[in-house]
Design a protein around this motif. Structure first.
Motif: not given
Length: 273
Positions: A119-120, A133-141
């Motif tokens: 994010a940024t 915050f602007f979210t670019f992508l999410r990764v779930f682990v």
């Protein structure tokens, strides 16, 4: 789970039903509201709501949608990586000079699943006291390790470059692209990013060298640590809090060590050390 067990489904189909209560009324042990909720869950997540459900949703949407939210799914029975974004989000990322990586827990019900957020911060659209915050992508682990972070960075940037043909570059390596990555002082995030950058570096420099050129540590956690130490919310220029925060502006190791010794003496006097 029981409701999607193949044997249960086979049993129901033998008697002309899709669910147990359609086979016989005596098998309907849920009230009407629960039954409606159950039916809707089955309609929206026929394979369940666990990893199997995510896999089924990914397989279906990538075949039927132009821009599905789940862009990549990896599960080998032990390690889980699910990458989620819309194309417009990562197009903004590819034009950005910096981005922030953070590990989140609060949005996930399953304590074994963690969320890595790219994010940024957008100060120009900050409203009142809330930072935007602007979210670019999410990764779930499902784990947090150096190797996991390496795989996350590798899969994300390979996907953006090879599948979406976005210009992914690093300024200190090629003279254009990302100038900095903001992240926590984490013993897993930084080595993971460094290992990925070392893998694409033609000079094959060690990961520690790459971190020096690209990582900016997030000051939020440092500020929290300072405030917990001093038990003071004073951040005026002359305050001990702000003076300790100024450590991040040291230009040399010697300056840093001198300031640390000075603060150690002050904290001893105040009974905080």
């Amino acid at each position: 789970t029981f409701i999607v067990n193949p044997r249960v489904q086979e049993f129901c189909s033998q008697f002309g039903g899709k669910d147990l209560w359609e086979v016989h009324q005596s098998l309907a042990n849920m009230d009407r509201i629960s039954a409606i909720i159950y039916k809707q869950r089955m309609l929206h997540a026929a394979a369940g709501q666990s990893i199997a459900g995510v896999a089924a949703k990914w397989e279906l949407e990538r075949l039927t949608m132009n821009d599905p939210y789940i862009k990549d799914f990896f599960w080998d029975g032990k390690n889980l990586i699910v990458i989620c974004f819309f194309k417009t989000q990562v197009e903004v990322l590819s034009r950005s000079k910096t981005f922030q990586v953070d590990m989140g827990f609060k949005r996930i019900k399953d304590s074994n699943i963690k969320e890595v957020l790219f994010a940024t911060y957008q100060p120009e659209i900050e409203k009142r006291k809330f930072k935007c915050f602007f979210t670019f992508l999410r990764v779930f682990v499902n784990q947090e390790s150096t190797r996991m972070y390496y795989e996350v960075f590798k899969r994300v940037f390979t996907l953006l470059r090879d599948v979406y043909h976005l210009p992914i570059a690093w300024n200190y390596l090629s003279g254009s692209g990302f100038q900095a990555v903001i992240m926590d002082m984490d013993t897993k995030q930084c080595p993971g990013l460094g290992m990925y950058l070392a893998s694409i570096d033609e000079r094959r420099r060690p990961w520690q060298e790459h971190i020096k050129h690209i990582v900016i540590y997030c000051q939020v956690h440092l500020m929290r640590g300072i405030q917990e130490t001093t038990s003071d919310d004073d951040w005026t220029p002359e305050s001990i809090n702000q003076q300790m925060l100024d450590l991040v502006n040291c230009q040399s190791k010697e300056d840093y060590e001198d300031m640390c010794e000075e603060f150690e003496g002050i904290l001893n006097i105040l009974g905080m050390y």
